[in-house]
Design an enzyme around this catalytic site. Structure first.
Site, PDB file in Angstrom:
ATOM      1  N   TYR A 119       0.837  -1.200   0.000  1.00  0.00           N
ATOM      2  CA  TYR A 119       0.000   0.000   0.000  1.00  0.00           C
ATOM      3  C   TYR A 119       0.874   1.253   0.000  1.00  0.00           C
ATOM      4  CZ  TYR A 119      -2.927   3.770   1.755  1.00  0.00           C
ATOM      5  OH  TYR A 119      -3.565   4.974   1.914  1.00  0.00           O
ATOM      6  N   ARG A 153     -13.300  21.546  51.725  1.00  0.00           N
ATOM      7  CA  ARG A 153     -13.456  20.273  52.432  1.00  0.00           C
ATOM      8  C   ARG A 153     -13.310  19.070  51.514  1.00  0.00           C
ATOM      9  NH1 ARG A 153     -18.956  18.225  54.543  1.00  0.00           N
ATOM     10  NH2 ARG A 153     -19.554  20.374  54.114  1.00  0.00           N
ATOM     11  N   ASN A 156     -14.043   4.462   3.231  1.00  0.00           N
ATOM     12  CA  ASN A 156     -12.832   3.742   3.625  1.00  0.00           C
ATOM     13  C   ASN A 156     -12.561   4.024   5.099  1.00  0.00           C
ATOM     14  OD1 ASN A 156     -10.178   2.477   3.451  1.00  0.00           O
ATOM     15  ND2 ASN A 156      -9.361   4.558   3.406  1.00  0.00           N
TER      16      ASN A 156
END
Length: 511
Positions: free
Chosen positions: A53, A277, A408
């Site tokens: 690719y 606190r 894709n």
């Protein structure tokens, strides 16, 4: 001289150093594995039955079509269509960190790049050159394609780059920096753009900033307690052990060390507001969440993000999805949530401090002459605006998937947006921290008691040395920034956090 070795693990501290010129070493072991991966790629490409690719094909949704025949043409085929970014350029620290992360990933020898690519990246770090990279365009799915394409083009002498802070045509910037344009083939070009390096860089720098502010807010909370004469019982070790959360126990231990020697005034109510606190629980939960982000950043910094990957030992080319930035996207969204709640804490503590009904009788807006002066009134208005901006930006990006690229990329993480948003929010949080620090310094000027815990007294003295009291009124924008820088400098990273991420932080014995 500090040298960044691409053969060693990459750390967040290295990313910070990379914003200015720094030597980057490509040692012989690194060079050998890069060359081995490159030789393997050549062998694969010589076999017409093994398609690769991006080297022999088109890109993305067009991978089913043949690419260009020439290696040089295939490089242009990779990069030209990605010149579609928009918006302002990325900050220099993000871009330089991006390129260091990319260099380290490619140096692992799994990407099939030529050694000249890594050498070219290393050479850039010895200069002040910064590729001009537009902010918008990446979806963080197939790597940070568009921003990395701009960075790559700049190193080829195309587009624009900064040198010594001046934005120039890239070819001119390279010449002035003494750098040769980078020569690439198709595989080199694809490997440079097919990673999540922008996402990782922005997330890592954002995390580093939020951690520093978290430490500073822990100190400022202690200073608030001492200036008001509150009882530190909410930090009791038995109480926080019973709570069952490690972060709260660790933050509580740090707060007890910082408050050691405090003498409560005895005039406060039995139970303080939650902004005091419940501060160990809030700051502790933030610490627990930050440790998760630490782990994601550490994994990204030691991982290889690219596609495909080449494994010579197994004679295998693997096509997959290591360019998919989902872990960083989730982590960046969590970091944004932490940032927003830390911002809420700082804003509420400043609101308590300027309110004469809750601040122990100090004048309204901490002004020395109410009506004739206005003290912190403008600063409080600005903090309100900052908090709202942070809250607005905290919308999660990691699940805003929109299919693209002819389906894709049918699911995308948007990690780049998440990380850059976290980077922006971290800067705003630091301004809120500076606003609170300025308020505490002013409280001491208009009548708050001298802190009785030595660590708190030392912190107040440092703030007083850095920022003058507001008397008479003056513009305070620069003072907020100065106070932020001062207080973050007072609380260095804990002993085990020397730039390495992913390890549990241990409470310091005071600051």
């Amino acid at each position: 001289m500090i040298v960044i070795d691409l053969g060693a693990p990459l750390r967040v501290a290295d990313l910070r150093r990379a914003v200015t010129p720094v030597p980057v070493l490509v040692n012989e072991e690194v060079r050998a594995r890069i060359e081995r991966g490159r030789q393997f790629l050549r062998g694969v490409l010589s076999d017409e039955e093994r398609p690769v690719y991006g080297a022999t094909t088109g890109f993305g949704a067009l991978a089913g079509f043949r690419g260009r025949d020439s290696d040089v043409d295939q490089c242009d085929n990779t990069l030209a269509h990605l010149g579609a970014g928009q918006g302002p350029d990325l900050p220099a620290d993000v871009t330089r960190a991006t390129m260091l992360i990319r260099a380290w990933s490619l140096a692992q020898g799994l990407s099939g790049v030529s050694a000249r690519v890594v050498d070219g990246l290393a050479a850039m770090f010895a200069t002040t050159l910064v590729p001009a990279v537009p902010r918008y365009g990446s979806v963080g799915a197939s790597g940070d394609l568009i921003p990395l394409a701009y960075a790559t083009q700049a190193l080829r002498g195309r587009g624009h780059a900064y040198l010594d802070g001046e934005r120039l045509p890239a070819a001119q910037a390279l010449t002035r920096a003494g750098l040769a344009p980078l020569a690439l083939d198709g595989r080199d070009a694809l490997a440079l753009v097919n990673g999540t390096s922008v996402t990782t860089a922005a997330l890592a720098l954002a995390l580093d900033s939020v951690r520093a502010t978290h430490r500073a807010l822990t100190l400022l909370t202690c200073l608030l307690v001492d200036l008001l004469g509150a009882d530190p019982g909410f930090c009791d070790a038995r109480l926080l052990a019973a709570y069952g959360h490690r972060g709260a126990a660790d933050v509580g231990e740090t707060m007890r060390a910082t408050l050691a020697g405090i003498t409560p005034s005895g005039s406060r109510a039995l139970q303080e507001p939650y902004s005091i606190r419940c501060s160990p629980q809030l700051l502790g939960a933030a610490e627990d969440a930050l440790r998760y982000v630490d782990g994601v950043v550490a994994a990204d910094l030691r991982g290889v993000s690219d596609n495909p990957l080449f494994f010579p030992d197994d004679d295998v080319v693997v096509h997959g999805g290591n360019f998919f930035g989902q872990p960083a996207a989730f982590a960046a969204d969590l970091l944004a949530t932490v940032t927003a709640q830390l911002a809420n804490l700082a804003e509420r503590q400043l609101d308590l401090l300027v309110d004469p009904n809750r601040n122990g009788g100090l004048p309204p807006m901490l002004t020395a002459r109410p009506g004739q002066q206005h003290g912190l009134q403008g600063v409080q208005l600005a903090t309100t605006a900052l908090v709202v901006e942070i809250r607005r930006a905290a919308l999660p990006a990691s699940m805003q998937s929109v299919p693209t690229n002819l389906h894709n990329q049918d699911v995308v993480p948007f990690g780049t947006q998440a990380a850059l948003r976290a980077y922006d929010m971290a800067a705003l949080l630091r301004l809120l921290c500076g606003s609170l620090a300025l308020g505490l310094r002013q409280a001491a000027h208009v009548g708050a008691r001298r802190p009785t815990a030595p660590a708190c007294a030392a912190a107040l003295d440092a703030l007083a040395a850095a920022v003058d009291p507001v008397d008479p009124d003056r513009p305070l924008d620069a003072d907020v920034r100065a106070a932020a820088e001062q207080v973050t400098a007072l609380v260095p990273a804990r002993p085990d956090a020397t730039g390495e991420v992913g390890t549990p932080a241990t409470p310091a014995a005071g600051w």
